[in-house]
Write a protein that holds these residues in place. Structure first.
Motif, PDB file in Angstrom:
ATOM      1  N   ARG A 112       0.798  -1.082   0.058  1.00  0.00           N
ATOM      2  CA  ARG A 112      -0.224  -0.112   0.026  1.00  0.00           C
ATOM      3  C   ARG A 112       0.950   1.180   0.017  1.00  0.00           C
ATOM      4  N   PHE A 113       2.115   0.985   0.473  1.00  0.00           N
ATOM      5  CA  PHE A 113       3.093   2.463   0.574  1.00  0.00           C
ATOM      6  C   PHE A 113       4.171   2.319  -0.617  1.00  0.00           C
ATOM      7  N   MET A 114       3.796   1.558  -1.767  1.00  0.00           N
ATOM      8  CA  MET A 114       4.653   1.602  -2.928  1.00  0.00           C
ATOM      9  C   MET A 114       4.967   2.939  -3.469  1.00  0.00           C
ATOM     10  N   ALA A 115       3.754   3.997  -3.281  1.00  0.00           N
ATOM     11  CA  ALA A 115       3.997   5.328  -3.702  1.00  0.00           C
ATOM     12  C   ALA A 115       4.052   6.137  -2.649  1.00  0.00           C
ATOM     13  N   GLY A 116       4.757   5.794  -1.431  1.00  0.00           N
ATOM     14  CA  GLY A 116       4.879   6.636  -0.202  1.00  0.00           C
ATOM     15  C   GLY A 116       3.761   6.625   0.748  1.00  0.00           C
ATOM     16  N   ALA A 117       3.771   7.360   1.736  1.00  0.00           N
ATOM     17  CA  ALA A 117       2.830   7.431   2.769  1.00  0.00           C
ATOM     18  C   ALA A 117       2.197   8.751   3.040  1.00  0.00           C
ATOM     19  N   ALA A 118       2.910   9.688   3.411  1.00  0.00           N
ATOM     20  CA  ALA A 118       2.299  10.991   3.478  1.00  0.00           C
ATOM     21  C   ALA A 118       2.442  11.633   2.178  1.00  0.00           C
ATOM     22  N   SER A 119       3.078  11.287   1.336  1.00  0.00           N
ATOM     23  CA  SER A 119       3.497  12.077  -0.054  1.00  0.00           C
ATOM     24  C   SER A 119       2.648  11.303  -1.087  1.00  0.00           C
ATOM     25  N   ASN A 120       1.787  10.118  -0.532  1.00  0.00           N
ATOM     26  CA  ASN A 120       0.973   9.242  -1.540  1.00  0.00           C
ATOM     27  C   ASN A 120      -0.080   9.924  -2.484  1.00  0.00           C
ATOM     28  N   PRO A 121      -0.222   9.621  -3.535  1.00  0.00           N
ATOM     29  CA  PRO A 121      -1.072  10.717  -4.440  1.00  0.00           C
ATOM     30  C   PRO A 121      -2.533  10.071  -3.927  1.00  0.00           C
ATOM     31  N   ASP A 122      -2.610   8.836  -3.151  1.00  0.00           N
ATOM     32  CA  ASP A 122      -4.123   8.632  -2.773  1.00  0.00           C
ATOM     33  C   ASP A 122      -4.415   8.890  -1.365  1.00  0.00           C
ATOM     34  N   PRO A 123      -5.404   9.806  -1.075  1.00  0.00           N
ATOM     35  CA  PRO A 123      -5.542  10.133   0.232  1.00  0.00           C
ATOM     36  C   PRO A 123      -6.123   9.270   1.298  1.00  0.00           C
ATOM     37  N   GLU A 124      -6.535   7.920   0.848  1.00  0.00           N
ATOM     38  CA  GLU A 124      -6.596   6.996   1.896  1.00  0.00           C
ATOM     39  C   GLU A 124      -5.366   6.539   2.286  1.00  0.00           C
ATOM     40  N   VAL A 125      -4.326   6.344   1.610  1.00  0.00           N
ATOM     41  CA  VAL A 125      -3.129   6.031   2.063  1.00  0.00           C
ATOM     42  C   VAL A 125      -2.709   6.946   2.893  1.00  0.00           C
ATOM     43  N   PHE A 126      -2.780   8.251   2.733  1.00  0.00           N
ATOM     44  CA  PHE A 126      -2.418   9.601   3.698  1.00  0.00           C
ATOM     45  C   PHE A 126      -3.051   9.078   4.930  1.00  0.00           C
ATOM     46  N   ALA A 127      -4.430   8.744   5.033  1.00  0.00           N
ATOM     47  CA  ALA A 127      -5.296   8.444   6.222  1.00  0.00           C
ATOM     48  C   ALA A 127      -4.657   7.500   6.922  1.00  0.00           C
ATOM     49  N   TRP A 128      -4.434   6.278   6.288  1.00  0.00           N
ATOM     50  CA  TRP A 128      -4.146   5.171   7.027  1.00  0.00           C
ATOM     51  C   TRP A 128      -2.847   5.437   7.513  1.00  0.00           C
ATOM     52  N   SER A 129      -1.907   6.169   6.883  1.00  0.00           N
ATOM     53  CA  SER A 129      -0.539   6.445   7.477  1.00  0.00           C
ATOM     54  C   SER A 129      -0.620   7.138   8.914  1.00  0.00           C
ATOM     55  N   ALA A 130      -1.721   8.179   8.750  1.00  0.00           N
ATOM     56  CA  ALA A 130      -1.854   9.014   9.836  1.00  0.00           C
ATOM     57  C   ALA A 130      -2.372   8.091  11.150  1.00  0.00           C
ATOM     58  N   ALA A 131      -3.261   7.175  10.781  1.00  0.00           N
ATOM     59  CA  ALA A 131      -3.826   6.404  11.890  1.00  0.00           C
ATOM     60  C   ALA A 131      -2.768   5.661  12.449  1.00  0.00           C
ATOM     61  N   THR A 132      -1.831   4.986  11.538  1.00  0.00           N
ATOM     62  CA  THR A 132      -0.691   4.164  12.057  1.00  0.00           C
ATOM     63  C   THR A 132       0.374   4.788  12.961  1.00  0.00           C
ATOM     64  N   VAL A 133       0.450   6.149  12.387  1.00  0.00           N
ATOM     65  CA  VAL A 133       1.309   6.934  13.407  1.00  0.00           C
ATOM     66  C   VAL A 133       0.692   7.212  14.706  1.00  0.00           C
ATOM     67  N   LYS A 134      -0.249   7.551  14.663  1.00  0.00           N
ATOM     68  CA  LYS A 134      -1.173   7.744  15.956  1.00  0.00           C
ATOM     69  C   LYS A 134      -1.016   6.811  16.944  1.00  0.00           C
ATOM     70  N   ASN A 135      -1.231   5.514  16.375  1.00  0.00           N
ATOM     71  CA  ASN A 135      -1.051   4.189  17.286  1.00  0.00           C
ATOM     72  C   ASN A 135       0.148   4.105  17.778  1.00  0.00           C
ATOM     73  N   CYS A 136       1.338   4.216  16.859  1.00  0.00           N
ATOM     74  CA  CYS A 136       2.457   4.170  17.235  1.00  0.00           C
ATOM     75  C   CYS A 136       3.188   5.440  18.200  1.00  0.00           C
ATOM     76  N   LEU A 137       2.858   6.419  17.945  1.00  0.00           N
ATOM     77  CA  LEU A 137       3.068   7.315  18.852  1.00  0.00           C
ATOM     78  C   LEU A 137       2.471   7.297  20.299  1.00  0.00           C
ATOM     79  N   ASP A 138       1.109   6.888  20.501  1.00  0.00           N
ATOM     80  CA  ASP A 138       0.535   6.450  21.535  1.00  0.00           C
ATOM     81  C   ASP A 138       1.231   5.293  22.560  1.00  0.00           C
ATOM     82  N   ALA A 139       1.706   4.117  21.664  1.00  0.00           N
ATOM     83  CA  ALA A 139       2.364   3.283  22.428  1.00  0.00           C
ATOM     84  C   ALA A 139       3.915   3.752  22.695  1.00  0.00           C
TER      85      ALA A 139
END
Length: 431
Positions: free
Chosen positions: A145-172
């Motif tokens: 899903r990250f083949m075209a990047g995360a925050a810089s991905n052309p797909d906004p759904e990947v941006f959102a998925w990445s943001a949710a993942t970082v939130k979980n990891c920062l919380d942990a």
């Protein structure tokens, strides 16, 4: 206890031992008024040590580990072995990505539950062993899903998925008492400009980093947010090319007082710099945070992540770190992996022990160079002309006034030696 490391006991400092031991790393040795352990702040990387299967661009898995698999039972065994290694090495810290510690679930929610279960196990083991978390991070580059990047991905759904993942990891990371949080944009770049909107991608990256910083303050995380630069590989160009490039990015989005650098030796080399250059640049810009200690094979054109074994290189890196005041929340993370042919559990311990000794030798040389003072005195001498009142006044003059001083014949510069060979000879006295 597992039986993965067999009868290996915790390593100790014993320069005369004929067994596996530290020959140079003495945690309690005092340098510049501080214990060696507190200077170096060693951390073991979970990913290369326990998740990497031994592949390279031309071949697949060579390692066979009892925890390699996709079940939570495998993940729990991996955690058991990891903390056994931390105790054998007596490293005060470790680091992890989310994908290192848990198998991918069928949904985001399932992956998050698995991640939470393992971090709960980490919390118990950290309390039992005293091992601390230097930093946590999210793997936003391995899955397709990250083949075209995360925050810089052309797909906004990947941006959102990445943001949710970082939130979980920062919380942990916050819950585990982590002292930093790292963002490494492994695929934040492009492979061809033919399908890339540079302006949009960098704007989205800036927004992503901004909301991470905002969330850090919202939850009260006191650690540093770190960005890890890398120029390329696997992308043709990455937006976080080097320290100078990242600083410009931070200034653009008003984040230069919020974000610092996690600098990797191998990435510095890929960017055409030395490790000490990137550290010195970060110190000069006020954004130095932490380091990933490894090295590249200089006969290969890619990031080989080998354990360090070059004392002069390491000494110059620690010289710049000590000169800047040393680590605060950062430390020395071994983002390094075994060679594909180093199959045995003992190899994993020996690699870390040897690297810790190399760093100890480099640190001792760096401290001795600072105490000697010759390098800094020669540096001050080279810039001594700027200490005069006339030179300082010139910095407040306009261009015409400066030019007039030269036209009046008051200035006639004569070149002076940079004394590079002499400086290199001074360094060689210590390394």
């Amino acid at each position: 206890m597992t039986d993965f490391f067999g009868t290996l006991s915790p390593l100790r400092y014993d320069p005369e031992s004929d067994q596996m031991a530290f020959r140079h790393y003495n945690p309690d040795e005092v340098l510049l008024g501080k214990r060696m352990e507190d200077h170096l702040r060693f951390a073991a990387a979970y990913w290369h040590s326990f998740a990497w299967p031994g592949g390279d661009p031309f071949g697949g898995q060579t390692f066979e580990r009892p925890w390699f698999g996709d079940t939570m039972e495998d993940a729990r065994l991996k955690a058991d072995v990891a903390f056994e290694m931390f105790q054998i090495l007596n490293v005060p810290y470790f680091c992890f990505h989310d994908a290192d510690i848990r198998p991918e679930g069928a949904t985001f929610a399932e992956s998050a539950r698995r991640f939470s279960e393992i971090t709960d196990i980490f919390a118990q083991k950290m309390e039992q062993t005293g091992t601390r978390l230097l930093w946590g991070t999210a793997n936003l580059f391995s899955h397709r899903r990250f083949m075209a990047g995360a925050a810089s991905n052309p797909d906004p759904e990947v941006f959102a998925w990445s943001a949710a993942t970082v939130k979980n990891c920062l919380d942990a990371t916050h819950a585990l008492g982590g002292e930093n949080y790292v963002l490494w944009g492994g695929r934040e770049g492009y492979e061809t400009l033919l399908n890339t909107d540079l302006a949009a991608e960098t704007e989205h990256m800036g927004r992503f980093l901004s909301v991470v910083v905002d969330y850090k303050h919202k939850i009260g995380f006191k650690g540093a947010i770190l960005v890890e630069p890398k120029p390329q590989e696997p992308t043709k160009h990455q937006y976080d090319y080097d320290v100078g490039t990242v600083y410009g990015f931070l200034k653009r989005f008003g984040l230069e007082d919020e974000v610092k650098m996690n600098i990797e030796q191998g990435h510095a080399i890929l960017a055409g710099h030395s490790f000490e250059h990137e550290i010195a640049m970060a110190q000069a810009l006020g954004i130095f945070g932490s380091i990933d200690m490894n090295r590249n094979d200089y006969q290969s054109g890619w990031d080989t992540d080998q354990f360090p074994n070059n004392v002069p290189e390491v000494a110059l890196a620690y010289y710049e770190i000590l000169k800047g005041g040393g680590f605060t929340s950062g430390g020395t993370n071994f983002d390094a992996k075994l060679r594909r042919q180093s199959l045995d559990p003992e190899d994993l311990i020996a690699a870390h022990a040897g690297a810790m000794d190399v760093c100890a030798r480099g640190l001792k040389a760096a401290a001795a160079m600072l105490e000697d003072g010759t390098l800094e005195q020669m540096r001050r001498n080279r810039y001594a002309g700027w200490e005069s009142p006339d030179a300082q006044a010139m910095l407040g003059m306009d261009l015409e006034t400066i030019a007039a001083k030269v036209a009046d014949g008051k200035i006639d510069p004569m070149p002076r030696s940079g004394r590079q060979e002499i400086l290199e000879n001074v360094v060689n006295r210590f390394v």
